[in-house]
Each structure stands twice: as C-alpha cells, then as structure tokens.
Motif scaffolding. Structure first.
Motif, PDB file in Angstrom:
ATOM      1  N   ALA A   1    -134.088  54.006 -75.410  1.00 30.93           N
ATOM      2  CA  ALA A   1    -133.484  54.973 -74.492  1.00 30.93           C
ATOM      3  C   ALA A   1    -132.463  54.346 -73.547  1.00 30.93           C
ATOM      4  O   ALA A   1    -131.718  55.071 -72.886  1.00 30.93           O
ATOM      5  CB  ALA A   1    -134.580  55.663 -73.680  1.00 30.93           C
ATOM      6  N   LEU A   2    -132.427  53.025 -73.462  1.00 30.81           N
ATOM      7  CA  LEU A   2    -131.587  52.374 -72.457  1.00 30.81           C
ATOM      8  C   LEU A   2    -130.092  52.647 -72.594  1.00 30.81           C
ATOM      9  O   LEU A   2    -129.379  52.643 -71.573  1.00 30.81           O
ATOM     10  CB  LEU A   2    -131.844  50.862 -72.464  1.00 30.81           C
ATOM     11  N   PRO A   3    -129.537  52.891 -73.802  1.00 30.23           N
ATOM     12  CA  PRO A   3    -128.113  53.247 -73.831  1.00 30.23           C
ATOM     13  C   PRO A   3    -127.775  54.456 -72.974  1.00 30.23           C
ATOM     14  O   PRO A   3    -126.622  54.631 -72.563  1.00 30.23           O
ATOM     15  CB  PRO A   3    -127.866  53.521 -75.327  1.00 30.23           C
ATOM     16  N   ALA A   4    -128.773  55.291 -72.658  1.00 29.66           N
ATOM     17  CA  ALA A   4    -128.527  56.439 -71.790  1.00 29.66           C
ATOM     18  C   ALA A   4    -128.070  56.005 -70.403  1.00 29.66           C
ATOM     19  O   ALA A   4    -127.345  56.742 -69.721  1.00 29.66           O
ATOM     20  CB  ALA A   4    -129.796  57.287 -71.683  1.00 29.66           C
ATOM     21  N   VAL A   5    -128.507  54.835 -69.960  1.00 30.04           N
ATOM     22  CA  VAL A   5    -128.072  54.330 -68.650  1.00 30.04           C
ATOM     23  C   VAL A   5    -126.565  54.121 -68.651  1.00 30.04           C
ATOM     24  O   VAL A   5    -125.857  54.488 -67.694  1.00 30.04           O
ATOM     25  CB  VAL A   5    -128.809  53.016 -68.323  1.00 30.04           C
ATOM     26  N   LEU A   6    -126.050  53.545 -69.731  1.00 32.66           N
ATOM     27  CA  LEU A   6    -124.605  53.330 -69.843  1.00 32.66           C
ATOM     28  C   LEU A   6    -123.879  54.650 -70.045  1.00 32.66           C
ATOM     29  O   LEU A   6    -122.766  54.833 -69.550  1.00 32.66           O
ATOM     30  CB  LEU A   6    -124.322  52.375 -70.992  1.00 32.66           C
TER      31      LEU A   6
ATOM     32  N   ASP B   1    -120.696  55.875 -67.927  1.00 38.53           N
ATOM     33  CA  ASP B   1    -119.431  56.140 -68.611  1.00 38.53           C
ATOM     34  C   ASP B   1    -118.959  57.572 -68.388  1.00 38.53           C
ATOM     35  O   ASP B   1    -117.772  57.818 -68.124  1.00 38.53           O
ATOM     36  CB  ASP B   1    -119.585  55.888 -70.113  1.00 38.53           C
ATOM     37  N   LEU B   2    -119.866  58.524 -68.494  1.00 38.91           N
ATOM     38  CA  LEU B   2    -119.486  59.927 -68.354  1.00 38.91           C
ATOM     39  C   LEU B   2    -119.107  60.261 -66.919  1.00 38.91           C
ATOM     40  O   LEU B   2    -118.184  61.055 -66.681  1.00 38.91           O
ATOM     41  CB  LEU B   2    -120.632  60.812 -68.841  1.00 38.91           C
TER      42      LEU B   2
ATOM     43  N   PRO C   1    -107.140  51.607 -72.257  1.00 38.70           N
ATOM     44  CA  PRO C   1    -108.166  50.901 -73.026  1.00 38.70           C
ATOM     45  C   PRO C   1    -109.437  50.758 -72.201  1.00 38.70           C
ATOM     46  O   PRO C   1    -109.381  50.702 -70.966  1.00 38.70           O
ATOM     47  CB  PRO C   1    -107.526  49.539 -73.317  1.00 38.70           C
ATOM     48  N   PRO C   2    -110.598  50.721 -72.846  1.00 34.32           N
ATOM     49  CA  PRO C   2    -111.850  50.639 -72.083  1.00 34.32           C
ATOM     50  C   PRO C   2    -111.949  49.335 -71.304  1.00 34.32           C
ATOM     51  O   PRO C   2    -111.606  48.264 -71.818  1.00 34.32           O
ATOM     52  CB  PRO C   2    -112.928  50.727 -73.163  1.00 34.32           C
ATOM     53  N   ALA C   3    -112.401  49.439 -70.078  1.00 28.94           N
ATOM     54  CA  ALA C   3    -112.606  48.232 -69.273  1.00 28.94           C
ATOM     55  C   ALA C   3    -113.845  47.498 -69.784  1.00 28.94           C
ATOM     56  O   ALA C   3    -114.808  48.124 -70.240  1.00 28.94           O
ATOM     57  CB  ALA C   3    -112.789  48.610 -67.814  1.00 28.94           C
ATOM     58  N   PRO C   4    -113.838  46.179 -69.732  1.00 34.38           N
ATOM     59  CA  PRO C   4    -115.041  45.446 -70.136  1.00 34.38           C
ATOM     60  C   PRO C   4    -116.231  45.839 -69.265  1.00 34.38           C
ATOM     61  O   PRO C   4    -116.070  46.241 -68.111  1.00 34.38           O
ATOM     62  CB  PRO C   4    -114.638  43.975 -69.915  1.00 34.38           C
ATOM     63  N   ARG C   5    -117.411  45.732 -69.829  1.00 32.61           N
ATOM     64  CA  ARG C   5    -118.616  46.026 -69.058  1.00 32.61           C
ATOM     65  C   ARG C   5    -118.696  45.082 -67.863  1.00 32.61           C
ATOM     66  O   ARG C   5    -118.546  43.865 -67.995  1.00 32.61           O
ATOM     67  CB  ARG C   5    -119.853  45.829 -69.921  1.00 32.61           C
ATOM     68  N   GLY C   6    -118.944  45.658 -66.694  1.00 34.60           N
ATOM     69  CA  GLY C   6    -119.053  44.865 -65.488  1.00 34.60           C
ATOM     70  C   GLY C   6    -120.494  44.535 -65.160  1.00 34.60           C
ATOM     71  O   GLY C   6    -121.437  44.984 -65.826  1.00 34.60           O
ATOM     72  N   LEU C   7    -120.669  43.778 -64.100  1.00 34.73           N
ATOM     73  CA  LEU C   7    -122.006  43.392 -63.662  1.00 34.73           C
ATOM     74  C   LEU C   7    -122.837  44.622 -63.305  1.00 34.73           C
ATOM     75  O   LEU C   7    -124.043  44.656 -63.570  1.00 34.73           O
ATOM     76  CB  LEU C   7    -121.899  42.452 -62.460  1.00 34.73           C
ATOM     77  N   GLY C   8    -122.197  45.643 -62.736  1.00 33.20           N
ATOM     78  CA  GLY C   8    -122.935  46.844 -62.362  1.00 33.20           C
ATOM     79  C   GLY C   8    -123.582  47.523 -63.556  1.00 33.20           C
ATOM     80  O   GLY C   8    -124.736  47.963 -63.491  1.00 33.20           O
ATOM     81  N   ASP C   9    -122.840  47.606 -64.662  1.00 38.55           N
ATOM     82  CA  ASP C   9    -123.404  48.204 -65.878  1.00 38.55           C
ATOM     83  C   ASP C   9    -124.598  47.400 -66.368  1.00 38.55           C
ATOM     84  O   ASP C   9    -125.646  47.952 -66.713  1.00 38.55           O
ATOM     85  CB  ASP C   9    -122.344  48.261 -66.981  1.00 38.55           C
ATOM     86  N   ARG C  10    -124.448  46.103 -66.426  1.00 40.08           N
ATOM     87  CA  ARG C  10    -125.531  45.252 -66.955  1.00 40.08           C
ATOM     88  C   ARG C  10    -126.757  45.293 -66.048  1.00 40.08           C
ATOM     89  O   ARG C  10    -127.896  45.325 -66.526  1.00 40.08           O
ATOM     90  CB  ARG C  10    -125.026  43.819 -67.128  1.00 40.08           C
ATOM     91  N   LEU C  11    -126.531  45.293 -64.729  1.00 45.72           N
ATOM     92  CA  LEU C  11    -127.668  45.360 -63.808  1.00 45.72           C
ATOM     93  C   LEU C  11    -128.381  46.700 -63.892  1.00 45.72           C
ATOM     94  O   LEU C  11    -129.614  46.773 -63.779  1.00 45.72           O
ATOM     95  CB  LEU C  11    -127.183  45.109 -62.373  1.00 45.72           C
ATOM     96  N   ALA C  12    -127.620  47.783 -64.119  1.00 45.65           N
ATOM     97  CA  ALA C  12    -128.247  49.102 -64.239  1.00 45.65           C
ATOM     98  C   ALA C  12    -129.162  49.145 -65.460  1.00 45.65           C
ATOM     99  O   ALA C  12    -130.274  49.693 -65.401  1.00 45.65           O
ATOM    100  CB  ALA C  12    -127.172  50.181 -64.340  1.00 45.65           C
ATOM    101  N   VAL C  13    -128.710  48.576 -66.581  1.00 41.11           N
ATOM    102  CA  VAL C  13    -129.552  48.515 -67.779  1.00 41.11           C
ATOM    103  C   VAL C  13    -130.770  47.645 -67.521  1.00 41.11           C
ATOM    104  O   VAL C  13    -131.904  48.008 -67.880  1.00 41.11           O
ATOM    105  CB  VAL C  13    -128.741  47.982 -68.980  1.00 41.11           C
TER     106      VAL C  13
END
Length: 260
Positions: free
Chosen positions: A216-221, A225-226, A239-251
């Motif tokens: 289920a964790l992709p739902a966090v991203l 994203d949405l 172009p999509p920005a690279p995943r930042g620290l905030g995204d990784r910490l949220a997961v």
C-alpha cells in the motif's frame, strides 16, 4: 548457487528502473522482497514494451513474448534466457507469483494497444498499477477482503505517475489529456479523480496486516504527487522532479508505523 555474472541482482534492477516501488518494497518482510523485486521487474518489462516499440503491432509482439514466457513457466518448460524471464519462471514454479495475475497484467497492456475501443484511463490503470499492488499484497499475505483496497491504492498511484510523466507520454504519442482541453485544467481533473480513488482505497484497505503494508505504500507517493498537480504553478509539460527527501521520509514514516 550464485547468479551468473551477466545477471544483475533483482534488487538493483528494481532500484534502477522503479525506484518508487523499490523503496516501498524495503518495508516488506525480508523473505518476501525477492518475489516483490521480481514482480516489479516484470511490470517494468511490460511497460518498456511500449517505450521500445512505437508501432502497436510491435508492442503486441513484445507482450506476446512475455505471455509465452509465463505460460511456459506454468508448463514447467525451461526458462527463457533473459534477466527477468528467468526469475519470473522460478517465482511461478515455487508458487511466489500467481501466473493468472501476471497474464492479467499483460492483458491490460494489450488493451492499451488496440486503438479504437481501448479502455479509459482509470480502467487501464486499474489493470496495470492497480493489479501490481494487489499481487504484491497477495504475496505478502493480505486477506482477500483487502485486495480491492490495494487495487484502488495502486490505481491512484498510477494516476500520480501518469501526471508526473506527461511530457514523456506526449513524446510517445500517448498524451492522456483530452485533445483541445486546457492541459492544466485537464490535469487537475485527473488529479482530483486520482485523489477520490485514493480515498476509497484507504477506506477499503483499513485493517491491512502490518506485514502487507508495503503493498500500500505507493499510495503515500500518490497523495503527494496528486496534491502537487493541484498546487499553484503546476506545469504539465515539465519533466518530473527527482524524488526529494520529503517523499522518501513520508514513505518511511508510513512504513514504520504500518499504515498509509
């Protein structure tokens, strides 16, 4: 027995080609990760069929190659000499992956290449990203009554990924936005649809066992994203920005607490 030198590890393959799902898979029980990496790699190869061949007939030929590989594994025939086909064959043989689910993922990709009568975006994403999330949950022991929730969460992630990749999709002749519509407005309509599916998925996945939360964790991203699409200044052609620290910490936070 060690892998042959020409066979990269599946973990590295998944990290390189699908870093989002690779990160989520790290929160699965260690014994299940190899099967998840195999599933991620299989999904990547299906998606790559469209990137490698622009003509629909050539895409269908590539997808048929994978259909044959799955069916040969079911028939216990020798695995094809391919860095992903071999692990997929072994995962089917040992019962880790469900061949029916893999074939359904191929079906969904084929439906995207038939031109007239192809399914609408939500249905296509349900059969691809949604099916991947559900099969991940199954191999992690998610109960049947939570599968629909996982499928919805995966579909929402597909919406987010589609909106992140608009420029690449347009270059492939696959712009999902309605022709003639304002791209910002149309993108935000899709984002709101994705968030609605995400909310439904979270409700349907309540009670998901902690051991299956990686599915289920992709739902966090997807949520992040949405929401970005709805923020001021969003540009659909960027172009999509690279995943930042905030995204990784949220997961990581969701994975550690065991819920999304």
């Amino acid at each position: 027995m060690a892998e042959p030198p020409d066979q990269p590890s599946l973990a590295e393959f998944a990290r390189r080609h699908d870093p989002d799902r690779f990160l989520c898979a790290l929160f699965a029980p260690a014994a299940s990760r190899e099967a998840i990496f195999t599933l991620i790699a299989f999904n990547h190869e299906l998606a790559r069929a469209r990137e490698a061949a622009r003509e629909p007939m050539m895409v269908l030929i590539r997808l048929q190659w994978w259909r044959d590989a799955v069916e040969e594994a079911v028939a216990r025939r020798p695995a094809r000499r391919h860095e992903v086909a071999g692990p997929v064959s072994r995962a089917i043989a040992n019962g880790s992956l469900d061949p029916a689910a893999l074939l359904a993922m191929i079906d969904a990709r084929e439906g995207d290449e038939t031109g007239e009568g192809a399914p609408p975006l939500p249905e296509r994403l349900r059969g691809t990203a949604g099916a991947l999330a559900a099969e991940t949950g199954r191999l992690l022991g998610a109960p049947p009554e939570r599968m629909e929730g996982l499928r919805l969460l995966g579909t929402a992630y597909g919406f987010g990924g589609t909106l992140r990749s608009l420029s690449a999709l347009a270059a492939q002749g696959r712009d999902p936005l309605p022709e003639g519509a304002d791209p910002v407005d149309a993108g935000r309509v899709l984002a709101r649809k994705g968030l609605s599916i995400l909310d439904a998925g979270r409700k349907a996945a309540v009670g998901l066992p902690r051991g299956a939360v990686a599915a289920a964790l992709p739902a966090v991203l997807a949520q992040r994203d949405l929401q970005r699409v709805l923020s001021p200044g969003w540009q659909p052609g960027a172009p999509p920005a690279p995943r930042g620290l905030g995204d990784r910490l949220a997961v990581a936070w969701a994975g550690l607490r065991g819920r999304v």
